[in-house]
Design a protein around this motif. Structure first.
Motif, PDB file in Angstrom:
ATOM      1  N   VAL A  97      -7.900   1.701   3.887  1.00 48.60           N
ATOM      2  CA  VAL A  97      -7.542   1.939   2.531  1.00 48.60           C
ATOM      3  C   VAL A  97      -8.418   2.039   1.278  1.00 48.60           C
ATOM      4  CG1 VAL A  97      -5.283   0.903   3.571  1.00 48.60           C
ATOM      5  CG2 VAL A  97      -6.763  -0.472   2.198  1.00 48.60           C
ATOM      6  N   GLN A  98      -7.942   2.760   0.491  1.00 50.05           N
ATOM      7  CA  GLN A  98      -8.595   2.628  -0.827  1.00 50.05           C
ATOM      8  C   GLN A  98      -7.463   2.466  -1.719  1.00 50.05           C
ATOM      9  OE1 GLN A  98     -11.614   5.580  -1.857  1.00 50.05           O
ATOM     10  NE2 GLN A  98     -12.476   5.637   0.080  1.00 50.05           N
ATOM     11  N   CYS A  99      -6.828   3.409  -2.212  1.00 53.67           N
ATOM     12  CA  CYS A  99      -5.536   3.021  -3.065  1.00 53.67           C
ATOM     13  C   CYS A  99      -4.565   2.558  -2.222  1.00 53.67           C
ATOM     14  CB  CYS A  99      -5.114   4.246  -4.068  1.00 53.67           C
ATOM     15  SG  CYS A  99      -4.300   5.388  -3.265  1.00 53.67           S
ATOM     16  N   GLY A 100      -4.656   3.337  -1.079  1.00 49.64           N
ATOM     17  CA  GLY A 100      -3.527   2.717  -0.190  1.00 49.64           C
ATOM     18  C   GLY A 100      -2.299   3.449  -0.114  1.00 49.64           C
ATOM     19  N   TYR A 101      -1.867   4.488  -1.238  1.00 50.61           N
ATOM     20  CA  TYR A 101      -0.505   4.932  -1.195  1.00 50.61           C
ATOM     21  C   TYR A 101      -0.311   5.821  -0.232  1.00 50.61           C
ATOM     22  CZ  TYR A 101       3.284   6.801  -3.725  1.00 50.61           C
ATOM     23  OH  TYR A 101       4.768   7.077  -4.494  1.00 50.61           O
ATOM     24  N   CYS A 102      -1.219   6.451   0.428  1.00 46.74           N
ATOM     25  CA  CYS A 102      -0.904   7.642   1.460  1.00 46.74           C
ATOM     26  C   CYS A 102      -0.548   6.743   3.014  1.00 46.74           C
ATOM     27  CB  CYS A 102      -1.952   8.375   1.595  1.00 46.74           C
ATOM     28  SG  CYS A 102      -3.464   8.010   2.302  1.00 46.74           S
ATOM     29  N   GLN A 103      -1.012   5.621   2.836  1.00 44.09           N
ATOM     30  CA  GLN A 103      -1.320   5.084   4.046  1.00 44.09           C
ATOM     31  C   GLN A 103      -0.271   4.475   5.231  1.00 44.09           C
ATOM     32  OE1 GLN A 103      -4.338   5.241   5.316  1.00 44.09           O
ATOM     33  NE2 GLN A 103      -5.816   5.592   3.421  1.00 44.09           N
ATOM     34  N   SER A 104       0.943   4.460   4.611  1.00 42.80           N
ATOM     35  CA  SER A 104       2.146   4.214   5.042  1.00 42.80           C
ATOM     36  C   SER A 104       2.325   5.544   6.137  1.00 42.80           C
ATOM     37  CB  SER A 104       3.350   4.013   4.195  1.00 42.80           C
ATOM     38  OG  SER A 104       3.197   2.850   3.634  1.00 42.80           O
ATOM     39  N   ILE A 133      -1.904  14.274   3.320  1.00 42.63           N
ATOM     40  CA  ILE A 133      -3.327  14.424   2.481  1.00 42.63           C
ATOM     41  C   ILE A 133      -3.503  12.653   2.047  1.00 42.63           C
ATOM     42  CG2 ILE A 133      -3.592  14.426  -0.133  1.00 42.63           C
ATOM     43  CD1 ILE A 133      -1.411  17.019   0.075  1.00 42.63           C
ATOM     44  N   CYS A 134      -4.717  12.398   2.000  1.00 44.13           N
ATOM     45  CA  CYS A 134      -5.161  11.282   1.455  1.00 44.13           C
ATOM     46  C   CYS A 134      -6.040  11.716   0.249  1.00 44.13           C
ATOM     47  CB  CYS A 134      -6.136  10.428   2.441  1.00 44.13           C
ATOM     48  SG  CYS A 134      -6.698   8.931   1.490  1.00 44.13           S
ATOM     49  N   ARG A 135      -5.808  11.365  -1.021  1.00 44.38           N
ATOM     50  CA  ARG A 135      -6.272  12.149  -2.192  1.00 44.38           C
ATOM     51  C   ARG A 135      -7.643  11.212  -2.583  1.00 44.38           C
ATOM     52  NH1 ARG A 135      -8.293  15.795  -4.735  1.00 44.38           N
ATOM     53  NH2 ARG A 135      -7.634  16.390  -6.588  1.00 44.38           N
ATOM     54  N   CYS A 136      -7.912   9.811  -1.910  1.00 45.70           N
ATOM     55  CA  CYS A 136      -8.748   9.169  -2.020  1.00 45.70           C
ATOM     56  C   CYS A 136     -10.017   9.360  -1.173  1.00 45.70           C
ATOM     57  CB  CYS A 136      -8.505   7.711  -1.839  1.00 45.70           C
ATOM     58  SG  CYS A 136      -7.506   6.867  -2.991  1.00 45.70           S
ATOM     59  N   GLY A 137      -9.505  10.373   0.072  1.00 43.75           N
ATOM     60  CA  GLY A 137     -10.199  10.790   1.025  1.00 43.75           C
ATOM     61  C   GLY A 137     -10.684  10.024   2.024  1.00 43.75           C
ATOM     62  N   THR A 138      -9.938   9.023   2.619  1.00 47.36           N
ATOM     63  CA  THR A 138     -10.339   8.239   3.665  1.00 47.36           C
ATOM     64  C   THR A 138     -10.360   8.912   4.973  1.00 47.36           C
ATOM     65  OG1 THR A 138      -7.903   7.530   3.942  1.00 47.36           O
ATOM     66  CG2 THR A 138      -9.211   6.200   2.291  1.00 47.36           C
ATOM     67  N   TYR A 139     -10.394   9.997   5.229  1.00 52.06           N
ATOM     68  CA  TYR A 139     -10.339  10.714   6.681  1.00 52.06           C
ATOM     69  C   TYR A 139     -11.090  10.189   7.604  1.00 52.06           C
ATOM     70  CZ  TYR A 139      -7.291  14.021   3.748  1.00 52.06           C
ATOM     71  OH  TYR A 139      -6.412  14.665   2.937  1.00 52.06           O
TER      72      TYR A 139
ATOM     73  N   PRO B 353      -3.246  12.042  -8.405  1.00 53.81           N
ATOM     74  CA  PRO B 353      -3.237  10.850  -7.698  1.00 53.81           C
ATOM     75  C   PRO B 353      -2.001  10.798  -6.935  1.00 53.81           C
ATOM     76  CG  PRO B 353      -2.512  10.553 -10.156  1.00 53.81           C
ATOM     77  CD  PRO B 353      -2.977  12.101  -9.918  1.00 53.81           C
ATOM     78  N   MET B 354      -2.509  10.158  -5.739  1.00 60.11           N
ATOM     79  CA  MET B 354      -1.011  10.314  -4.758  1.00 60.11           C
ATOM     80  C   MET B 354       0.060   9.812  -5.301  1.00 60.11           C
ATOM     81  SD  MET B 354      -1.761  11.724  -1.963  1.00 60.11           S
ATOM     82  CE  MET B 354      -0.317  12.195  -1.136  1.00 60.11           C
ATOM     83  N   GLU B 355      -0.041   8.492  -5.743  1.00 55.67           N
ATOM     84  CA  GLU B 355       1.022   8.165  -6.492  1.00 55.67           C
ATOM     85  C   GLU B 355       1.325   8.792  -7.567  1.00 55.67           C
ATOM     86  OE1 GLU B 355       2.690   3.929  -8.969  1.00 55.67           O
ATOM     87  OE2 GLU B 355       0.568   4.228  -8.417  1.00 55.67           O
TER      88      GLU B 355
HETATM   89  S1  FES Z   1      -5.863   5.769   0.210  1.00 56.64           S
HETATM   90 FE1  FES Z   1      -5.474   6.599  -1.673  1.00 56.64          FE
HETATM   91  S2  FES Z   1      -4.425   8.334  -1.204  1.00 56.64           S
HETATM   92 FE2  FES Z   1      -5.068   7.676   0.599  1.00 56.64          FE
END
Ligand code: FES
Ligand code: FES
Lengths: 153, 731
Positions: A97-104, A133-139, B353-355
């Protein structure tokens, strides 16, 4: 307004909502389960992915009235499933995770993949995870974590 | 965001720090550090030492738990782990007992160099490195002093490890049991910091403290906030920036179940209609049923294609001079056959941003409480106070975990917070959560500005650039904001020219100038700011020059780099070494692309393996090397580089542009403005860190600039074409 009896993470829950309300907002605003995220509302990002009747589903576009009897599983209970536990553990150990928002949504999608395809190829991973989508790019780490989880299972 | 120059300016401003210590009611040691920072220097008389609960950086609880306040938001960049790690290392704390919290808005949490509480300029570690280490070392010294007093020994004879002080005769005491006594020890004026060989945590790969919570749904973001009696607001924004409501018919909207209020609010630009309801879906449904007549007569309707035409015209004339070295007409001395004339186009980009953006405000006449994922707490808190007629001190501002930011949560006009405050003002006593839908976000402005670059390069006999004339056209991000004086010099906004004007290539007869038109489109810094376009221009042109000279692209760059470009050279050399094996054995149909660029004082070099699949670039792997000084947490650096490269791919996406027609943004959501998906991102990224004990520089933004030029440099080898307009709609 109508009342619906939903089975969420093994528990029966009654909610009163407009029939067109997406499952996402029933989960978040009525049931106060905010682990499932809003990212786009048009089935284009996967942040809202839950399992409905065992199928990875974009809860932002499924009206509550169409759920019926099908059980719903969300990120909050995915550790009650062996595949879910393996995926979460791999995610933590790879520090995905980075920001984590997409991870669920990523985790719910990955769990669905591994349930149907225990030993996924790179192509399977790209296809199944292809709409999240993972905007932080954790792919890169997501790919690695899915492979680790598959090995553990 | 912001330039290296601004960083240096800020660094020149003096500062003093004060430590204060207290025992808490609940017991334990609380260490606070008060900053008499740059803002105070600018505004004498302002009280910067306001204690504000929780006024601590470190709280050692009697049970041994160590709570560390993080003085800025985490938007994914990992400071929620890295800053506590620095403090805990100097303190010799038991890392497994460390809990990190995002601090609320307060003067003591200002960035030590910028003077406001913020995340930007890749400065989190660079600026707070010393601060958090000193806090840790002073806390440790006080714990040692308390133990030494208890044992009647010299503090110098005591050692610390894993939250335990050990005395010369085998005595030992846990930090938790010493905390109360340590709170009564005078604060040491100065302490010695560890040598890098003494670090226990710094420099080792350490997993994120929030890793688990972000995998099980328990991590709360601003959007997840739920308060008793809370309402949700959505806003119908003007179709053209700055337009105003002439009239509206809200009858259909009001008929939706759960809708409480529909009313007009002022915006930072223009006016809008806010809908407040019990839940999000009712508010959104109601908004969709509003009938609003907008007055667009007083606002310019920007049009991207017209803007490009105007910008291209402008680019044919010199602008305000950013840098002039050697002969400004040097280019004219070079034969036409030895010149490259290149024109580049870059569109507006949305951060997405994702959120989605959001802010919750509760207004109680004489005070307010705010919950926001903000990169600019100081600025946002002041804006909310202004809207509500309060002093900033009357606004309790909680920092929420941010689901991405990339600069979008750092606006000088605090337009989202102003909106939220204007709505809450009407509902006194009721907490209201303002939610921007993804459509609001994509269409809402505050974009990376569109740009045109026009460059004429004269090539010398040795194949190296002999003269370079470069005109950049694009909106100024900082004009009209409080940052203008730091960033705009001689009419040139350095956030538009950075990466060109301060290039690390040794180019004689170098002339860079800029025009800053002012179309009606709000613009903003976007992760790596000017480097998003400047690195693309520089690294594709240098690659083209190398190809013309039939030189190896890495060797050519190495030759052209200035002798003092030590970080960039170190990164380039390491990348060359680590990618050598795979670059030699590429499959058929694949090509290598190279780029290197320094930004925010971090040198980065990148090699990519690219083929063309389904008319799109397929990035099979990327090898990236970085010189960022001391690597505080190599695991986070690796993640930032893997993710930052992917963020940089955004520019290449077929649907990677924001465009306007008659002032209306043509994209609405991820279906029309698409960030990279897994298939678009590099399939594998290996990150190599140049070993260094120099002071750390940033890692949030520097990964972004290199990937897009590297990929199109590879494409150029496959197709023979040069790519100068982004996004990459066709290959
Ligand atoms: S961890 Fe930030 S959008 Fe995926
Ligand atoms: S929120 Fe459902 S797919 Fe994006």
């Amino acid at each position: 307004m109508a009342t619906y009896e939903l089975t969420v993470n093994g528990r029966k829950q009654a909610v009163t909502a407009d029939p067109g309300t997406p499952l996402l907002w029933v989960l978040r605003d009525d049931l106060k389960m905010t682990g499932t995220k809003y990212g786009c509302g048009i089935a284009a990002c996967g942040a809202c992915t839950v399992h409905v009747g065992g199928v990875a589903t974009r809860s932002c576009v499924v009206p509550v009235s169409l759920i019926g009897e099908r059980p719903i599983v969300t990120i909050e209970a995915i550790d009650q499933d062996p595949v879910g536990r393996a995926v979460q553990a791999a995610w933590v150990s790879h520090d995905v995770v980075q920001c984590g928002y997409c991870q669920s949504g990523q985790i719910m999608t990955a769990v669905a993949l591994l349930k149907h395809t225990p030993k996924p190829t790179d192509l399977n991973i790209e296809e199944s995870m292809g709409g999240n989508i993972c905007r932080c790019g954790t792919y890169v780490r997501i790919r690695q974590a899915i492979k680790t989880a598959a090995q553990q299972l | 965001m912001n330039t290296a120059a601004a960083c240096r300016d800020a660094r020149r401003i003096g500062r003093r720090t004060f430590l204060s210590v207290s025992a808490t009611v609940t017991g334990g040691l609380v260490v606070s550090l008060y900053l008499d920072g740059p803002l105070a220097a600018q505004n004498p008389g302002q009280n910067t030492a306001v204690a504000y609960p929780p006024d601590a950086f470190v709280h050692i609880k009697p049970d041994g738990a160590i709570v560390i306040q993080v003085n800025r938001i985490d938007i994914g960049q990992g400071v929620h782990t890295a800053l506590p790690l620095l403090l805990a290392d100097e303190m010799d704390a038991d890392w497994s007992r460390v809990v990190a919290e995002l601090a609320p808005a307060a003067d003591i949490y200002r960035d030590p160099l910028y003077g406001i509480q913020m995340v930007g300029g890749s400065g989190s570690i660079a600026h707070s490195f010393q601060q958090y280490r000193e806090l840790g070392a002073k806390t440790r010294a006080m714990l040692v002093a308390a133990a030494a007093e208890r044992w009647k020994v010299d503090p110098g004879q005591c050692k610390t490890e894993n939250s335990v002080v050990r005395g010369p005769k085998g005595q030992s005491a846990a930090y938790g049991e010493l905390a109360d006594a340590a709170a009564r020890v005078p604060v040491p004026a100065s302490v010695a910091l560890k040598r890098s060989s003494e670090f226990r945590l710094v420099g080792k790969p350490v997993r994120r403290l929030d890793g688990r919570a972000k995998c099980d749904g328990s991590q709360k973001f601003g959007l997840d906030l739920d308060l008793p009696g809370m309402k949700v607001a959505v806003v119908a924004h003007p179709p053209v920036f700055g337009a105003r409501v002439r009239s509206m018919d809200a009858s259909a909207a009001r008929s939706i179940d759960g809708v409480r209020e529909v009313f007009e609010i002022p915006l930072a630009r223009g006016t809008a209609i806010a809908v407040v309801a019990d839940k999000f879906w009712s508010a959104k449904q109601a908004r969709d049923r509003l009938k609003i007549d907008w007055d667009v007569s007083a606002v310019e309707g920007a049009d991207s294609s017209q803007l490009f035409a105007t910008y291209k015209e402008l680019a044919r004339t010199p602008g305000k001079v950013a840098v002039l070295r050697g002969d400004p007409k040097g280019i004219d001395a070079v034969a036409e056959s030895h010149r490259i004339v290149a024109e580049y186009e870059f569109p507006y980009l949305a951060h997405t941003p994702m959120e989605p953006l959001n802010t919750t405000v509760r207004f109680n006449n004489d005070r307010a409480e705010v919950w926001a994922g903000s990169q600019f707490q100081t600025v946002d808190r002041m804006a909310i106070a202004e809207v509500l007629g309060l002093e900033p001190e009357q606004v309790l501002f909680h920092t929420e975990m941010g689901g991405g930011g990339f600069g979008r949560r750092a606006t000088a006009d605090s337009h989202v917070q102003r909106e939220a405050a204007a709505i809450a003002k009407r509902l006194v006593g009721t907490p209201v959560k303002l939610v921007w839908t993804r459509e609001d976000d994509v269409r809402g402005g505050y974009y990376r500005p569109m740009h045109v670059h026009r460059i004429e390069v004269g090539i010398g006999r040795d194949g190296m650039p002999a003269a370079w004339r470069h005109v950049i056209v694009g909106q100024s991000i900082t004009a009209g904001t409080p940052f203008a004086s730091m960033v705009i010099k001689n009419g040139v906004d350095s956030t538009a020219t950075e990466g060109v004007a301060d290039t690390h290539y040794d180019i004689p007869n170098f002339h860079v100038s800029a025009h800053h038109p002012t179309p009606n489109v709000p613009v903003l810094w976007f992760r790596s700011v000017g480097h998003t376009h400047s690195a693309f221009v520089m690294e594709t042109l240098i690659d083209e020059l190398a190809a013309r000279a039939m030189a190896d692209p890495i060797a050519y760059r190495r030759t052209l780099l200035r002798p003092d470009a030590t970080k960039l050279r170190a990164a380039l050399d390491l990348m060359a070494e680590k990618s050598a094996a795979w670059r030699r054995s590429l499959p058929k149909g694949h090509a290598v692309g190279i780029a290197c660029h320094e930004s925010f004082e971090t040198g980065v070099a990148c090699a990519v393996d690219v083929s063309i699949e389904k008319q799109r670039p397929r990035i099979h792997r990327a090898t990236v090397a970085v010189d960022c000084g001391l690597a505080v947490n190599p695991l986070t650096i690796e993640s930032q580089f893997q993710g930052g490269l992917t963020f940089g791919v955004s520019q290449l996406m077929a649907k990677g542009a924001i465009t306007l027609k008659n002032g209306v943004v043509e994209q609405t959501n991820f279906d029309t403005y698409a960030p990279p998906y897994i298939i678009d991102a590099p399939a594998a990224v290996d990150v190599h860190i140049v070993p260094s004990t120099e002071k750390p520089s940033g890692c949030g933004e520097p990964p972004v600039p290199v990937i897009a030029p590297a990929v199109v440099n590879a494409l150029a080898r496959l197709t023979g074409k040069r790519y100068r307009s982004l996004p990459l709609v066709t290959i």
